[in-house]
Design a protein around this motif. Structure first.
Motif, mmCIF file in Angstrom:
data_model
loop_
_atom_site.group_PDB
_atom_site.id
_atom_site.type_symbol
_atom_site.label_atom_id
_atom_site.label_comp_id
_atom_site.label_asym_id
_atom_site.label_seq_id
_atom_site.Cartn_x
_atom_site.Cartn_y
_atom_site.Cartn_z
ATOM 1 N N LEU A 52 6.670 59.733 -74.695
ATOM 2 C CA LEU A 52 7.050 58.753 -75.704
ATOM 3 C C LEU A 52 6.070 57.578 -75.740
ATOM 4 O O LEU A 52 5.805 57.011 -76.805
ATOM 5 N N ALA A 53 5.517 57.202 -74.597
ATOM 6 C CA ALA A 53 4.508 56.136 -74.587
ATOM 7 C C ALA A 53 3.263 56.581 -75.348
ATOM 8 O O ALA A 53 2.686 55.809 -76.126
ATOM 9 N N ARG A 54 2.851 57.830 -75.144
ATOM 10 C CA ARG A 54 1.706 58.351 -75.907
ATOM 11 C C ARG A 54 2.021 58.400 -77.400
ATOM 12 O O ARG A 54 1.165 58.086 -78.236
ATOM 13 N N LEU A 55 3.231 58.798 -77.728
ATOM 14 C CA LEU A 55 3.627 58.850 -79.130
ATOM 15 C C LEU A 55 3.551 57.466 -79.760
ATOM 16 O O LEU A 55 3.051 57.313 -80.888
ATOM 17 N N ALA A 56 4.040 56.449 -79.065
ATOM 18 C CA ALA A 56 3.988 55.084 -79.587
ATOM 19 C C ALA A 56 2.549 54.642 -79.823
ATOM 20 O O ALA A 56 2.236 53.984 -80.825
ATOM 21 N N ASP A 57 1.660 54.984 -78.911
ATOM 22 C CA ASP A 57 0.247 54.641 -79.036
ATOM 23 C C ASP A 57 -0.365 55.335 -80.252
ATOM 24 O O ASP A 57 -1.017 54.707 -81.089
ATOM 25 N N GLN A 58 -0.133 56.634 -80.381
ATOM 26 C CA GLN A 58 -0.699 57.404 -81.481
ATOM 27 C C GLN A 58 -0.099 57.014 -82.832
ATOM 28 O O GLN A 58 -0.766 57.122 -83.868
ATOM 29 N N ALA A 59 1.154 56.552 -82.814
ATOM 30 C CA ALA A 59 1.844 56.215 -84.063
ATOM 31 C C ALA A 59 1.429 54.864 -84.630
ATOM 32 O O ALA A 59 1.777 54.542 -85.769
ATOM 33 N N GLY A 60 0.728 54.055 -83.841
ATOM 34 C CA GLY A 60 0.225 52.795 -84.371
ATOM 35 C C GLY A 60 1.036 51.564 -84.044
ATOM 36 O O GLY A 60 0.780 50.491 -84.613
ATOM 37 N N PHE A 61 2.010 51.668 -83.153
ATOM 38 C CA PHE A 61 2.693 50.454 -82.683
ATOM 39 C C PHE A 61 1.682 49.601 -81.930
ATOM 40 O O PHE A 61 0.768 50.113 -81.280
ATOM 41 N N ARG A 62 1.846 48.285 -82.001
ATOM 42 C CA ARG A 62 0.822 47.396 -81.477
ATOM 43 C C ARG A 62 0.979 47.051 -79.999
ATOM 44 O O ARG A 62 0.012 46.632 -79.371
ATOM 45 N N ALA A 63 2.176 47.173 -79.433
ATOM 46 C CA ALA A 63 2.356 46.782 -78.035
ATOM 47 C C ALA A 63 3.506 47.546 -77.413
ATOM 48 O O ALA A 63 4.481 47.886 -78.092
ATOM 49 N N LEU A 64 3.372 47.816 -76.120
ATOM 50 C CA LEU A 64 4.469 48.284 -75.289
ATOM 51 C C LEU A 64 4.843 47.145 -74.353
ATOM 52 O O LEU A 64 4.004 46.657 -73.585
ATOM 53 N N TRP A 65 6.108 46.728 -74.417
ATOM 54 C CA TRP A 65 6.579 45.591 -73.630
ATOM 55 C C TRP A 65 7.360 46.090 -72.417
ATOM 56 O O TRP A 65 8.305 46.858 -72.554
ATOM 57 N N VAL A 66 6.945 45.652 -71.240
ATOM 58 C CA VAL A 66 7.539 46.075 -69.980
ATOM 59 C C VAL A 66 8.201 44.872 -69.313
ATOM 60 O O VAL A 66 7.595 43.804 -69.199
ATOM 61 N N ARG A 67 9.439 45.048 -68.875
ATOM 62 C CA ARG A 67 10.163 43.959 -68.223
ATOM 63 C C ARG A 67 9.966 44.005 -66.715
ATOM 64 O O ARG A 67 9.559 45.026 -66.155
ATOM 65 N N ASP A 68 10.234 42.901 -66.068
ATOM 66 C CA ASP A 68 10.089 42.771 -64.620
ATOM 67 C C ASP A 68 11.476 42.599 -64.002
ATOM 68 O O ASP A 68 12.049 41.517 -64.044
ATOM 69 N N VAL A 69 12.021 43.686 -63.471
ATOM 70 C CA VAL A 69 13.342 43.652 -62.828
ATOM 71 C C VAL A 69 13.159 44.197 -61.421
ATOM 72 O O VAL A 69 13.257 45.413 -61.192
ATOM 73 N N PRO A 70 12.875 43.331 -60.445
ATOM 74 C CA PRO A 70 12.583 43.811 -59.092
ATOM 75 C C PRO A 70 13.725 44.592 -58.444
ATOM 76 O O PRO A 70 13.489 45.584 -57.767
ATOM 77 N N VAL A 71 14.959 44.146 -58.662
ATOM 78 C CA VAL A 71 16.107 44.761 -58.004
ATOM 79 C C VAL A 71 17.197 45.027 -59.038
ATOM 80 O O VAL A 71 17.543 44.123 -59.815
ATOM 81 N N TYR A 72 17.717 46.239 -59.051
ATOM 82 C CA TYR A 72 18.839 46.535 -59.947
ATOM 83 C C TYR A 72 20.084 45.821 -59.447
ATOM 84 O O TYR A 72 20.520 46.022 -58.307
ATOM 85 N N ASP A 73 20.655 44.987 -60.297
ATOM 86 C CA ASP A 73 21.857 44.228 -59.982
ATOM 87 C C ASP A 73 22.977 44.732 -60.888
ATOM 88 O O ASP A 73 22.914 44.558 -62.104
ATOM 89 N N PRO A 74 24.015 45.372 -60.330
ATOM 90 C CA PRO A 74 25.081 45.902 -61.183
ATOM 91 C C PRO A 74 25.809 44.836 -61.979
ATOM 92 O O PRO A 74 26.426 45.139 -63.000
#
Length: 310
Positions: A52-74
């Protein structure tokens, strides 16, 4: 304006990206699959993440945004894209070619600032200058004692890290020492929220603002405030989207976004652009349709309305 934003925003000064994870684990089908696999709420299915990341790149979306969540908190119930932020960006740099790689946002006080600088420069080098570094002070108090960081000092730690990232540490390294890789320019810094700082400080020291999701009217008010302190620096936000199969389906407001067909999505993006938003990251975890199907429809019918002249 940092020159890298020209690549993100294009000549139209507006563009569309995607927020990871590229999964619909918050949809009805996604919930059933999650429960069948025994995943806690907010932990996505990442089996198709590379495709899906490759698809987004090939499809022309301008950015992939990644969040920073060090620890999963329920208590928060959101593991974001699961993978550690910089490690994952390094992987994404190797499987994509054009799309900007962006963080929303790295929690600076929880990270050793010199290693943050080295990680950011490494990603920037590996991606050929595609990094946009969104940063924040963090909003999960549980993480601070776990990392041995004083929660009360997060404002000071944030400022110190920002200074280091901007200066690349040149005035603080021992004589003859170098932090490698060296980059010709520091990646632009965008802030989520205010980082425990004053608006004036943020406007002076940051290259752009990552704003909380909202309606066009809400953004219009926020943009006016940002322009007072940040001038023409970019204003970026996000929309949680459930793209209906019926292209004529009207906008139904949901928390942080809405459910609608592609025609209403075009109207919403146009309204956000008119309100002063310059880039929108679409978040697809609510999507009742397969994520790849939504990405392909947006790429075919929506992106050309906003990227065609860029």
């Amino acid at each position: 304006m940092h020159p890298r934003f020209q690549r993100l925003l294009g000549r139209n000064n507006f563009s569309v990206g995607l927020e990871l994870p590229l999964d619909n684990d918050w949809s009805s089908d996604g919930q059933r699959l999650r429960q069948a696999e025994g995943r806690p709420f907010g932990v996505p299915d990442l089996k198709q993440h590379a495709t899906l990341a490759r698809l987004a790149d090939q499809a022309g979306f301008r950015a992939l945004w990644v969040r920073d969540v060090p620890v999963y908190d329920p208590n928060f119930g959101d593991a974001a894209q699961v993978f550690e932020t910089f490690s994952y960006l390094g992987y994404l740099a190797g499987i994509t070619q054009n799309i900007m790689l962006a963080t929303a946002a790295v929690v600076l006080p929880l990270r050793q600032p010199w290693l943050t600088l080295k990680a950011a420069n490494s990603i920037d080098e590996l991606s050929d200058g595609r990094l946009l570094l969104g940063v924040a002070s963090g909003d999960r108090p549980m993480e601070y004692p776990l990392f041995g960081v004083d929660y009360a000092q997060r404002a000071e730690l944030f400022r110190d890290a920002v200074e280091l990232l901007h200066s690349q540490g040149q005035d603080r390294l021992p004589e003859g020492a170098h932090l490698l890789p060296q980059r010709p320019e520091a990646a632009p810094l965008l802030v989520a929220g205010l980082g425990q700082q004053s608006p004036a400080w943020i406007g002076a020291h940051m290259d752009g603002w990552l704003a909380y999701p909202g309606t066009p009217d809400e953004h219009r008010r926020r943009v006016a405030l940002w322009r007072e302190v940040g001038g023409d620096k970019p204003y970026i936000s996000f929309v949680h989207l459930d793209l209906a199969a019926d292209p004529h389906a009207p906008m139904q407001r949901l928390r942080f976004g809405g459910r609608c067909g592609r025609l209403a999505l075009i109207e919403e993006l146009q309204a956000l652009r008119e309100a002063g938003v310059q880039h929108v990251g679409l978040h697809l975890r609510r999507s009742e349709r397969p994520v790849a199907e939504a990405i392909e429809e947006i790429a075919e019918f929506v992106l050309p309305r906003f990227h065609h002249a860029n």
